[in-house]
Design a protein around this motif. Sequence first.
Motif, PDB file in Angstrom:
ATOM      1  N   ALA A  37       1.117  -0.894  -0.017  1.00 49.12           N
ATOM      2  CA  ALA A  37       0.324  -0.179  -0.054  1.00 49.12           C
ATOM      3  C   ALA A  37       0.758   1.352   0.039  1.00 49.12           C
ATOM      4  CB  ALA A  37      -0.780  -0.169   1.119  1.00 49.12           C
ATOM      5  N   ALA A  38       1.502   1.256   1.307  1.00 52.68           N
ATOM      6  CA  ALA A  38       3.222   1.965   0.592  1.00 52.68           C
ATOM      7  C   ALA A  38       3.503   2.739  -0.331  1.00 52.68           C
ATOM      8  CB  ALA A  38       3.663   2.493   1.984  1.00 52.68           C
ATOM      9  N   ALA A  39       3.686   1.906  -1.300  1.00 56.41           N
ATOM     10  CA  ALA A  39       4.307   1.914  -2.431  1.00 56.41           C
ATOM     11  C   ALA A  39       3.214   2.289  -3.418  1.00 56.41           C
ATOM     12  CB  ALA A  39       5.104   0.368  -2.896  1.00 56.41           C
ATOM     13  N   ARG A  40       1.845   1.558  -3.313  1.00 56.73           N
ATOM     14  CA  ARG A  40       0.961   2.485  -4.304  1.00 56.73           C
ATOM     15  C   ARG A  40       0.762   3.493  -4.499  1.00 56.73           C
ATOM     16  NH1 ARG A  40      -3.909   0.745  -7.417  1.00 56.73           N
ATOM     17  NH2 ARG A  40      -3.933   3.088  -8.532  1.00 56.73           N
ATOM     18  N   LEU A  41       0.869   4.530  -2.530  1.00 55.05           N
ATOM     19  CA  LEU A  41       0.860   5.360  -2.157  1.00 55.05           C
ATOM     20  C   LEU A  41       1.995   6.599  -2.679  1.00 55.05           C
ATOM     21  CD1 LEU A  41      -0.912   4.806   1.321  1.00 55.05           C
ATOM     22  CD2 LEU A  41      -1.822   6.336  -0.849  1.00 55.05           C
ATOM     23  N   GLN A  42       3.000   6.401  -2.589  1.00 52.24           N
ATOM     24  CA  GLN A  42       4.545   6.567  -3.284  1.00 52.24           C
ATOM     25  C   GLN A  42       4.115   7.012  -4.989  1.00 52.24           C
ATOM     26  OE1 GLN A  42       7.706   4.284  -1.406  1.00 52.24           O
ATOM     27  NE2 GLN A  42       7.621   5.633  -0.026  1.00 52.24           N
ATOM     28  N   ARG A  43       3.827   6.161  -6.011  1.00 49.13           N
ATOM     29  CA  ARG A  43       3.440   6.150  -6.893  1.00 49.13           C
ATOM     30  C   ARG A  43       2.543   7.073  -7.056  1.00 49.13           C
ATOM     31  NH1 ARG A  43       2.077   0.537  -9.206  1.00 49.13           N
ATOM     32  NH2 ARG A  43       0.010   1.849  -9.372  1.00 49.13           N
ATOM     33  N   GLY A  86       1.856   9.760  -5.670  1.00 49.35           N
ATOM     34  CA  GLY A  86       2.826  10.816  -5.819  1.00 49.35           C
ATOM     35  C   GLY A  86       2.945  11.405  -3.659  1.00 49.35           C
ATOM     36  N   LEU A  87       2.522  10.357  -3.768  1.00 45.96           N
ATOM     37  CA  LEU A  87       2.269  10.798  -1.775  1.00 45.96           C
ATOM     38  C   LEU A  87       3.822  10.855  -1.882  1.00 45.96           C
ATOM     39  CD1 LEU A  87       1.002   9.325   1.175  1.00 45.96           C
ATOM     40  CD2 LEU A  87       2.462   9.397   1.430  1.00 45.96           C
ATOM     41  N   GLY A 119     -11.212  19.329   5.271  1.00 45.76           N
ATOM     42  CA  GLY A 119     -10.723  20.584   5.503  1.00 45.76           C
ATOM     43  C   GLY A 119      -9.716  20.956   6.361  1.00 45.76           C
ATOM     44  N   LYS A 120      -9.568  20.524   7.390  1.00 39.74           N
ATOM     45  CA  LYS A 120      -9.195  20.488   8.746  1.00 39.74           C
ATOM     46  C   LYS A 120      -7.452  20.666   8.611  1.00 39.74           C
ATOM     47  CE  LYS A 120      -9.432  23.443  12.529  1.00 39.74           C
ATOM     48  NZ  LYS A 120      -9.497  24.162  13.400  1.00 39.74           N
ATOM     49  N   VAL A 121      -7.400  19.135   8.892  1.00 43.94           N
ATOM     50  CA  VAL A 121      -5.904  18.318   8.780  1.00 43.94           C
ATOM     51  C   VAL A 121      -5.315  18.824   7.112  1.00 43.94           C
ATOM     52  CG1 VAL A 121      -6.854  16.877  10.194  1.00 43.94           C
ATOM     53  CG2 VAL A 121      -6.760  16.455   7.598  1.00 43.94           C
ATOM     54  N   GLY A 122      -6.071  18.912   5.949  1.00 44.28           N
ATOM     55  CA  GLY A 122      -5.507  19.771   4.404  1.00 44.28           C
ATOM     56  C   GLY A 122      -5.247  17.747   4.067  1.00 44.28           C
ATOM     57  N   ALA A 123      -6.551  16.726   3.757  1.00 40.49           N
ATOM     58  CA  ALA A 123      -5.803  15.944   3.773  1.00 40.49           C
ATOM     59  C   ALA A 123      -6.064  15.710   2.324  1.00 40.49           C
ATOM     60  CB  ALA A 123      -7.745  14.778   3.513  1.00 40.49           C
ATOM     61  N   LYS A 124      -5.144  15.169   1.420  1.00 38.71           N
ATOM     62  CA  LYS A 124      -4.474  15.087   0.140  1.00 38.71           C
ATOM     63  C   LYS A 124      -5.393  13.618  -0.546  1.00 38.71           C
ATOM     64  CE  LYS A 124      -0.565  18.536  -0.670  1.00 38.71           C
ATOM     65  NZ  LYS A 124       0.932  18.536  -0.112  1.00 38.71           N
ATOM     66  N   PHE A 125      -5.241  12.691  -0.144  1.00 39.21           N
ATOM     67  CA  PHE A 125      -5.664  11.228  -0.176  1.00 39.21           C
ATOM     68  C   PHE A 125      -7.253  11.274   0.689  1.00 39.21           C
ATOM     69  CE2 PHE A 125      -1.291  11.905  -1.583  1.00 39.21           C
ATOM     70  CZ  PHE A 125      -0.939  11.021  -2.832  1.00 39.21           C
ATOM     71  N   LEU A 126      -8.026  10.048   0.054  1.00 35.46           N
ATOM     72  CA  LEU A 126      -8.534   9.738   0.754  1.00 35.46           C
ATOM     73  C   LEU A 126      -9.078   8.064   0.288  1.00 35.46           C
ATOM     74  CD1 LEU A 126     -12.048  11.362   1.792  1.00 35.46           C
ATOM     75  CD2 LEU A 126     -12.141   8.627   0.799  1.00 35.46           C
ATOM     76  N   ILE A 127      -9.235   7.391   1.057  1.00 37.16           N
ATOM     77  CA  ILE A 127      -8.708   5.787   1.090  1.00 37.16           C
ATOM     78  C   ILE A 127     -10.047   5.037   1.352  1.00 37.16           C
ATOM     79  CG2 ILE A 127      -8.032   3.535   1.273  1.00 37.16           C
ATOM     80  CD1 ILE A 127      -4.884   5.425   1.491  1.00 37.16           C
TER      81      ILE A 127
END
Length: 175
Positions: A45-51, A53-54, A108-116
């Motif tokens: 999962a980490a590899a996919r998130l990095q791919r 753009g995380l 919005g409060k945390v500035g989430a860039k990804f949502l899973i």
Amino acid sequence: MSRRTIIDALLPLEDCTQTGARFVPASGEHRFHTYADVLLRARTAAARLQREGLETGDRVAVVLPTSIEFFDAFLGAQLAGGIPVALYPPFRLGKLDEYFARVRRMLGKVGAKFLITESRIKRLLGPAVVGVESLRTVMDAGDLLADARIWRQPAIDAYHPAFLQFYSGSTVKPK
């Protein structure tokens, strides 16, 4: 033994094949995953998130019920250098407008860039993500598993937050 980062605490689990996590869904049929399996899934999962753009420090909202997929997303975000934020899935269909408003404020409060999330919840979340400017990517937990070999350990230090959590009573006005 003192641990410096969350990643330092997780990596030794790759050799742990006797103990693990057991998930008991509503059906009652449990599934057991060794910690070695949990870590391998989290690395993929980490590899996919990095791919995707995380970057180190990116907030990753996780809207999933307790399951192995929650572990994939939550621990995967940590192993990728992201900061997971667990948000509860919708429980009552009768109060969806309130739920959407709360989730939108928390994202919005945390500035989430990804949502899973998962496909069933993803279909419901549309109104919750409208207007969340920081949100770049909404992913299905089923699409997280990739090739663990492409995971690269991020450079984080002992002051890097392991996760963010809203405390009870803070969901109306997130704190």
